[in-house]
Design an enzyme around this catalytic site. Structure first.
Site, mmCIF file in Angstrom:
data_model
loop_
_atom_site.group_PDB
_atom_site.id
_atom_site.type_symbol
_atom_site.label_atom_id
_atom_site.label_comp_id
_atom_site.label_asym_id
_atom_site.label_seq_id
_atom_site.Cartn_x
_atom_site.Cartn_y
_atom_site.Cartn_z
ATOM 1 N N GLN A 84 0.860 -1.182 0.000
ATOM 2 C CA GLN A 84 0.000 0.000 0.000
ATOM 3 C C GLN A 84 0.893 1.227 0.000
ATOM 4 O O GLN A 84 1.832 1.304 0.789
ATOM 5 C CB GLN A 84 -0.878 -0.040 1.244
ATOM 6 C CG GLN A 84 -1.855 1.106 1.359
ATOM 7 C CD GLN A 84 -2.704 0.987 2.622
ATOM 8 O OE1 GLN A 84 -2.518 0.082 3.413
ATOM 9 N NE2 GLN A 84 -3.624 1.913 2.803
ATOM 10 N N GLY A 85 0.620 2.212 -0.872
ATOM 11 C CA GLY A 85 1.438 3.423 -0.946
ATOM 12 C C GLY A 85 0.594 4.665 -0.822
ATOM 13 O O GLY A 85 0.212 5.287 -1.821
ATOM 14 N N GLU A 126 -10.381 -1.506 5.709
ATOM 15 C CA GLU A 126 -9.254 -1.713 6.608
ATOM 16 C C GLU A 126 -9.684 -1.647 8.065
ATOM 17 O O GLU A 126 -9.262 -2.430 8.896
ATOM 18 C CB GLU A 126 -8.182 -0.653 6.314
ATOM 19 C CG GLU A 126 -6.868 -0.886 7.039
ATOM 20 C CD GLU A 126 -5.777 0.077 6.591
ATOM 21 O OE1 GLU A 126 -6.107 1.171 6.101
ATOM 22 O OE2 GLU A 126 -4.607 -0.279 6.731
#
Lengths: 388, 354
Positions: free
Chosen positions: A126-127, A244
């Site tokens: 994830q960025g 999330e």
């Protein structure tokens, strides 16, 4: 009508999961997925899961799933943690990007990315965070500028989990350089072997490179790597963040098994515990793990009847992260002076994975949006306290 | 597997909530403080007409034959308005205790009919509480003596007032004489019925504590949105937001254990100790935290008699200790956890599954 009994089909499903896991879970624990060898071991495990169609049971069969409902997913997770099966190296992909793709991806994107994600062939990082954009994610400055059928990406991402050994990263970039804050952002998928991408490992508390910094220097990716519309990045990212914080990432089984190990540790140390707070902490830890499970069953039941989950996800995130922290703190108190010993230390004894778990538990209240940010969300969006 | 309430249960709860919110206000509670009994017979009759006192009375005695799960959301609402009337204990404690004996004992059967019809009040004593609440308005009292349970009329007992910090609560010590005629149950039956009463009392207190916690948070959100300091609402300050968010987390994760306890009591009452103790512990914690953070956010105003907050705070402090305080219930769980045979772990949430 409330019915807290599993149906015969659900009991049979549990039996099926238990049997498959008994036959396939590696006898020896795998090396950490933050080592090169351990990463590949975990990738192999993802392949094994996928071959049995157990990789993501809630996904449709066409994507290698089983079309399970949320109760069956909970049963699967319970059996998974009960069997001490390996952690999921592709959790960024399967728990976060996967559901996001299913909601916002085109048919071509779904066909291109989901099967390889499910098979473990492509592991995702994830960025999102940048040096100047952590909790304040709207301050993202890295740019992806349209050039024909491509984006040209320049900038830097940080705190990118698993990126050191991963294959792809999903990012938020500013596609409108004149834009500010939440506007002008887009959700773009980037292969980490693209020319111009530099990944610099950042060792975490355990010394292993679980984090990375990613530098983008005139990196070119096709426009078809954008998820959703140009400028829709913030909206999509919030949906991902919902996944999330919500139900999928941290199923209760993980914490219930930790609570069980804590109770066992406590029983074994009954005669050498001096800390007066431990009895209370063990009882509370057990009750909290139980409460989290009950809450998840309640939410799953509600969602199955067409309900939705929104800002309530922030309540979950605070609860499980602080529960995990307190369980490990309690275990450290029971282990007392030996608690600092690494597992390989000859005197470590039953310290086992407690130290490792304790270190990791420190990250829970920080990642996926710090618990302070979650408390703001709860106060403002759930309780209605004034923003300004 | 379905952990939701039915549409009927939710709709009924909504209508009772509307009724309670209209009829039970801080002003009505305050005016009752000055009355002799502290109770409002007209309000009780309205609740009787809504069928509330008949909910757990068996159909054979003219009741609705419902169970703990049907009532649990209503008990929460009773807490939310800080209802002074003893509805929760009447429905969840006195009624099921009498219903357990109604088949063999005509007196109990008759009392159940009268409860459903709103003709009488019953007070229940339990060793875990020592004092008896609402004994002064009771026509009949269910009293414990060792393993025995006795039924006495109001004329057969002597009451001594024991004032509570909560002016709505009316507590009494009771002097009485046990006799063969007054005895309803003894031996293992008496022990079992007392244990069941403890669980039902704790369940009712837990439900009210959740309601109290939510009410205190709601009042504090309103107050901190209106109260200005330094030119802005004090509720814009993160410190206050986090106080309230912490309360919301505690309450959110106390509710599923409460509903599981209500379900277990209605389906498998002999296996409900753990579930009930869980609910009582976490509901008490949620209410105590809400009280503490609410008064803090109200500032000096929260420390006054004039501010309504203390109605809810004092009820929370009292009910947290009633029907077994946190320590009592944590000890029950601790004893269970120490047993090597205790079934714990990810696949054991709803009992042994395979």
């Amino acid at each position: 009508m409330m019915d807290l009994n599993y149906s015969p089909e659900q009991v049979a499903f549990r039996q099926q999961v238990r049997q498959w896991l008994a036959e396939h879970v590696p006898a020896e624990p795998l090396a950490s997925f933050d080592t090169e060898a351990g990463f590949e071991q975990h990738r192999e495990w993802e392949k094994t899961l996928a071959q049995g169609n157990w990789g993501m049971v809630t996904w449709p069969e066409s994507y290698g799933g089983r079309g399970c409902n949320l109760i069956e997913w909970l049963i699967f997770e319970e059996e998974y943690y009960r069997a001490k099966a390996p952690l999921r190296v592709n959790q960024n992909g399967i728990f976060l990007l996967g559901p996001t793709l299913m909601e916002y991806g085109t048919d071509e994107q779904k066909a291109r990315f989901i099967p390889k994600m499910a098979s473990g062939e492509e592991i995702w990082a994830q960025g999102w965070s940048e040096p100047g954009a952590g909790s304040d994610m709207a301050s993202i400055r890295s740019k992806a500028i349209r050039d024909g059928d491509e984006y040209v990406i320049n900038g830097q991402k940080v705190w990118s989990t698993r990126a050191v050994f991963a294959d792809w990263v999903f990012c938020i970039f500013r596609t409108d350089p004149e834009s500010e804050k939440h506007k002008g952002l887009s959700f773009i998928l980037v292969p980490l072997d693209t020319p111009g991408v530099t990944v610099r490992p950042i060792p975490q508390l355990d010394g292993l490179p679980g984090f990375a910094e990613i530098f983008f220097d005139d990196v070119r990716v096709p426009v078809t790597n954008r998820l959703g519309d140009e400028g829709q990045g913030w909206q999509i990212a919030m949906a991902t963040a919902g996944f999330e914080r919500g139900l999928m990432l941290r199923s209760p089984a993980r914490f219930q098994e930790t609570a069980k190990r804590l109770v066992e540790l406590y029983r074994n140390h009954q005669n050498d515990i001096l800390d007066l707070s431990i009895e209370d902490a063990v009882v509370k830890a057990f009750l909290s793990a139980e409460a989290y499970a009950l809450s998840t069953y309640q939410t799953a039941s509600r969602l199955m009847k067409g309900g939705t989950i929104g800002a309530e996800a922030s309540l979950n995130k605070i609860f499980w992260s602080e529960l995990d922290q307190s369980m490990h703190e309690t275990a450290m108190s029971i282990l007392a002076a030996r608690a600092e010993l690494l597992p390989e230390a000859p005197a470590a004894g039953d310290v086992g994975t407690w130290l490792d778990g304790f270190l990791f538990s420190q990250s829970g209240p920080i990642y996926a949006g710090t618990n302070e940010i979650q408390r703001n969300i709860i106060a403002e969006r759930l309780l209605g306290m004034p923003r300004k | 597997m379905d952990f939701t309430f039915s549409e009927d249960q939710l709709l009924f709860c909504d209508s009772v909530k509307d009724f309670l919110t209209t009829e039970v206000t801080a002003d009505s509670i305050r005016s009752a403080w000055d009355s002799e009994t502290g109770r409002n017979p007209a309000l009780w009759q309205q609740m009787v007409e809504l069928g509330l006192t008949a909910m757990l009375v068996p159909e054979a005695q003219g009741g609705l034959g419902m169970n703990e799960l049907d009532f649990i959301l209503l008990a929460e609402e009773c807490g939310k308005v800080a209802l002074p009337e003893p509805l929760v204990e009447t429905v969840l404690v006195a009624t099921p205790l009498l219903a357990s004996l109604a088949a063999e004992d005509a007196r109990c059967s008759r009392l159940l009919e009268q409860i459903a019809a709103g003709e009488i009040h019953i007070a229940v004593q339990h060793s875990v509480n020592q004092l008896v609440s609402d004994a002064h308005i009771a026509d009949w009292l269910l009293l414990c003596n060792g393993d025995q349970i006795h039924l006495l009329s109001k004329d057969q007992v002597q009451l001594t007032v024991q004032k509570s910090v909560d002016p709505s609560r009316r507590l009494f010590s009771v002097e009485w004489q046990a006799s063969e005629e007054t005895c309803l149950a003894k031996g293992s039956l008496g022990v079992a019925l007392q244990a069941a009463s403890l669980n039902r009392g704790a369940l009712g207190a837990a439900a009210q504590l959740i309601g109290l916690a939510e009410a205190m948070v709601a009042q504090t959100v309103t107050y901190t949105s209106e109260r200005l300091q330094f030119g802005k609402a004090i509720g814009t300050n993160q410190a206050l937001k986090h106080h309230m968010a912490n309360c919301a987390v505690k309450t959110e994760f106390a509710k599923p254990p409460l509903y599981r306890a209500a379900y277990t009591l209605s389906q498998k009452p002999n296996h409900a100790d753990f579930a009930v103790s869980h609910a009582k512990v976490v509901a008490g914690e949620a209410a105590l935290l809400a009280a503490k953070n609410a008064i803090q956010c109200h500032g000096a105003m929260g420390y006054t008699w004039e501010c309504d907050l203390h109605i809810w705070m004092k009820r929370a402090w009292a009910l947290d200790k009633f029907w077994g305080h946190g320590g009592f219930h944590k000890n029950r769980i601790h004893q269970w956890l120490l047993k090597p045979a205790a079934k714990i772990g990810a696949d054991k949430t709803f009992g042994e599954q395979i």
